[in-house]
Design an enzyme around this catalytic site. Structure first.
Site, short mmCIF file in Angstrom:
data_model
loop_
_atom_site.label_atom_id
_atom_site.label_comp_id
_atom_site.label_asym_id
_atom_site.label_seq_id
_atom_site.Cartn_x
_atom_site.Cartn_y
_atom_site.Cartn_z
CG LEU A 195 35.09 51.25 19.66
CD1 LEU A 195 35.98 50.69 18.36
CD2 LEU A 195 33.66 51.11 19.19
CD GLU A 201 39.42 48.05 29.81
OE1 GLU A 201 38.51 47.39 30.63
OE2 GLU A 201 38.98 49.09 29.25
CG ASP A 233 28.89 53.50 25.65
OD1 ASP A 233 28.31 53.74 24.76
OD2 ASP A 233 28.90 51.95 25.83
CD GLN A 256 33.04 46.95 21.05
OE1 GLN A 256 31.89 47.42 20.92
NE2 GLN A 256 33.80 47.63 22.13
CE1 TYR A 280 15.94 46.42 15.61
CE2 TYR A 280 16.67 46.60 13.34
CZ TYR A 280 16.89 46.89 14.53
OH TYR A 280 17.51 48.12 14.80
#
Length: 567
Positions: free
Chosen positions: A18, A38, A321, A118, A223
């Site tokens: 992403l 990648e 990340d 995603q 949740y």
């Protein structure tokens, strides 16, 4: 090991998920040649990130992708789903965090928040990046990086053939994930709350209709809190497929259990998880013991809350990340990474073009790391409050409202000319009023199709948002009595070699039918604001200046960090 030929590229991106795809797209949008490598075979195969915030959708809008992304989102999810907390899908509702995901959004943005998986979003980004000329190389990993005064030499390996080759780049963007090998090689540490849980995501299909269990609940994120587990569902439009995240198992609401097991075994869901145990947890979350479901996959992962000690090492920049890892609560991970890439792309482009001074790239860390640290803390607070209250609130920050988090974070760096008082790190968009360091506010304007039609070649109809004026160049917006700013700004920009667009708002070309522009941007009719290519206000003059040429020249040189004697 075979060694192939070397190649040169201005920017090498390590990672093609992403954030890496976003970086490739934005860099090509600014005309920079880019290669992304990648190690996987292609784009994401599982849903993963799926809640996309206003700022992210605004960025995608600026790149011409909003319509495609919204269409795909609506195929998968209801457009305005909510976020609540239930005992189970069949059980009672415990809390309702967002009855409607987009309540109140139209005051602040021309876009909306979206749910999109995603694995559905990445192909859209990949196609657009390829259309713009990005080179995307899959099944390829970066095995080493070596920096010198002029660039970075990387060794990359084709994982199919085993062939290694070298890539010579001016700069490297490391978007290689939460266990970033690039970050490890650079010796950049992480700080934060560390590991929170060994979690799982269960991808499933229900063979029975779950629709009646959802009743009148506005379907988005559910949740789940019950004595057997804590986590959350995201279900598709049918309500009969999607995934369940499980962060904790057991009744963590009982103090005697917490005291008896200080090693927190309930936070190690993933260890040796058999499919039968996953099925038990899934049925407990649904609330029907014998419901007929099929598990398609079980992914194990680590919920963490950490931020890198620095986002830059010489010519290498961390994004996504690799720079900050957050639990999924609040949906911050992917959003923050896309915004990292957007902030960095224009700075790399202008530096490579020789327009910016050497200090502009240093503002990436100065601007994005405080936002990353804030995001880590806010995601951790939401994790504690929604999933793991046993952790206690002693080490949590108070909740910052979502509008302030999404479109109210602010920058304090040499690439912003701040006004007296200094900016807070975040501010509600109703209060920022165009102050330098803040995202430029959204105001709907009416354009005249008969005047300068080539100025808005990508916009249909007559209505556009101020945000639609930003994306590639610096933009000067002047009030209805500020026409003198335009000619001056264009002349100054031309002498400095800076691409700049300039508009009078409230005149014949761009009308302000609601009369909101001046108040939203905090200027008088003779004033002006200078907006950076990323859509953040860099400078403003509340009213006409005695020496506008000097003011604008100094402003542009400052925003570009051109304190090095460039004319």
């Amino acid at each position: 090991m075979d060694r192939g030929a070397s190649e040169d590229v201005p920017v090498l991106i390590v990672g093609g998920s992403l954030v890496g795809l976003s970086a490739a797209l934005f860099l090509r949008w600014h005309g920079v040649d880019v290669l992304a490598v990648e190690r996987h075979t292609g784009t994401a195969i599982n849903a993963r990130a799926g809640h996309f915030h206003l700022r992210t959708v605004e960025i995608l809008r600026s790149a011409g992708l909003e319509d495609a992304v919204r269409h795909k989102s609506q195929e998968q999810y209801p457009p305005d789903g909510g976020i609540n907390n239930v005992e189970s899908l069949a059980g009672r509702e415990i809390a309702n965090y967002f009855p409607n995901l987009n309540a109140g959004v139209d005051e602040f943005s021309p876009t909306v928040r979206l749910f999109i998986n995603q694995d559905a979003l990445e192909p859209i980004l990949r196609t657009r990046a390829s259309e713009l000329g990005a080179r995307l190389r899959y099944r390829t990993e970066c095995t080493s990086l070596e920096q010198d005064a002029d660039g970075v030499t990387a060794v990359v390996r084709d994982l199919e053939s085993g062939t290694e080759s070298s890539v010579r780049a001016k700069y490297v963007v490391a978007a290689d994930g939460n266990r970033s090998p690039v970050r490890e090689r650079l010796g950049i540490g992480m700080h934060g709350h560390g590991l929170l849980s060994h979690s799982i995501t269960i991808y499933f299909r229900a063979l029975a209709d779950l629709g009646p269990l959802l009743k009148d609940r506005n379907q988005g994120v559910h949740y789940v809190t019950n004595p057997l587990m804590r986590g959350f569902f995201r279900l598709d439009r049918s309500g009969n497929a999607g995934f369940l995240v499980v962060n904790l198992v057991g009744d963590t609401s009982r103090p005697e259990i917490i005291a008896a097991f200080p090693s927190a075994p309930w936070a190690n869901v993933a260890e040796g998880i058999p499919e039968q145990r996953a099925l038990e947890l899934l049925r407990a979350a649904i609330g029907v013991p014998d419901v007929d479901v099929v598990i398609d996959d079980i992914a194990t992962w680590r919920a963490e809350a950490n931020c890198a000690d620095r986002f830059q090492d010489g010519r290498v920049f961390l994004a996504g990340d690799a720079a900050h890892v957050v639990p999924p609560n609040g949906g911050y991970g992917g959003n923050t990474g896309v915004q990292d890439a957007h902030n960095l792309a224009w700075k790399l482009a202008l530096t490579l073009a020789g327009v910016a001074g050497p200090g502009l790239l240093d503002t990436y860390d100065a601007e994005r790391r405080p936002v990353g640290e804030l995001t880590v803390e806010q995601a951790f607070t939401r994790y504690v409050m929604r999933v793991a209250p046993y952790l206690g609130t002693e080490n949590t920050q108070p909740i910052v409202d979502d509008f302030s988090m999404e479109i109210g974070y602010r920058y304090d760096s040499p690439a912003v000319i701040l006004e007296p008082g200094g900016p807070p790190l975040h501010e509600h968009p109703r209060e920022s009023l165009g102050r330098p360091g803040a995202r430029a506010p959204h105001v709907f304007l009416d354009r005249s199709p008969d005047r300068s039609p080539d100025r808005f070649p990508d916009r249909e109809g007559t209505r556009l948002s101020t945000l639609d004026l930003f994306g590639r160049n610096f933009v000067l917006l002047a009030g209805p009595e500020g026409a003198a700013w335009l000619a001056t700004a264009l002349a100054v920009a031309d002498r400095l070699g800076v691409d700049l667009d300039a508009y009078v708002v409230g005149g014949t070309e761009l009308a302000d039918p609601q009369g909101r522009f001046l108040g939203a941007y905090g200027i008088l009719p003779s004033g002006a604001v200078l907006v950076r290519p990323d859509g953040f206000v860099g400078w403003r003059a509340a009213e006409a200046a005695d020496a506008p040429e000097q003011a604008l020249r100094q402003a542009l040189q400052t925003l570009l960090c051109r304190g090095d004697g460039k004319p």
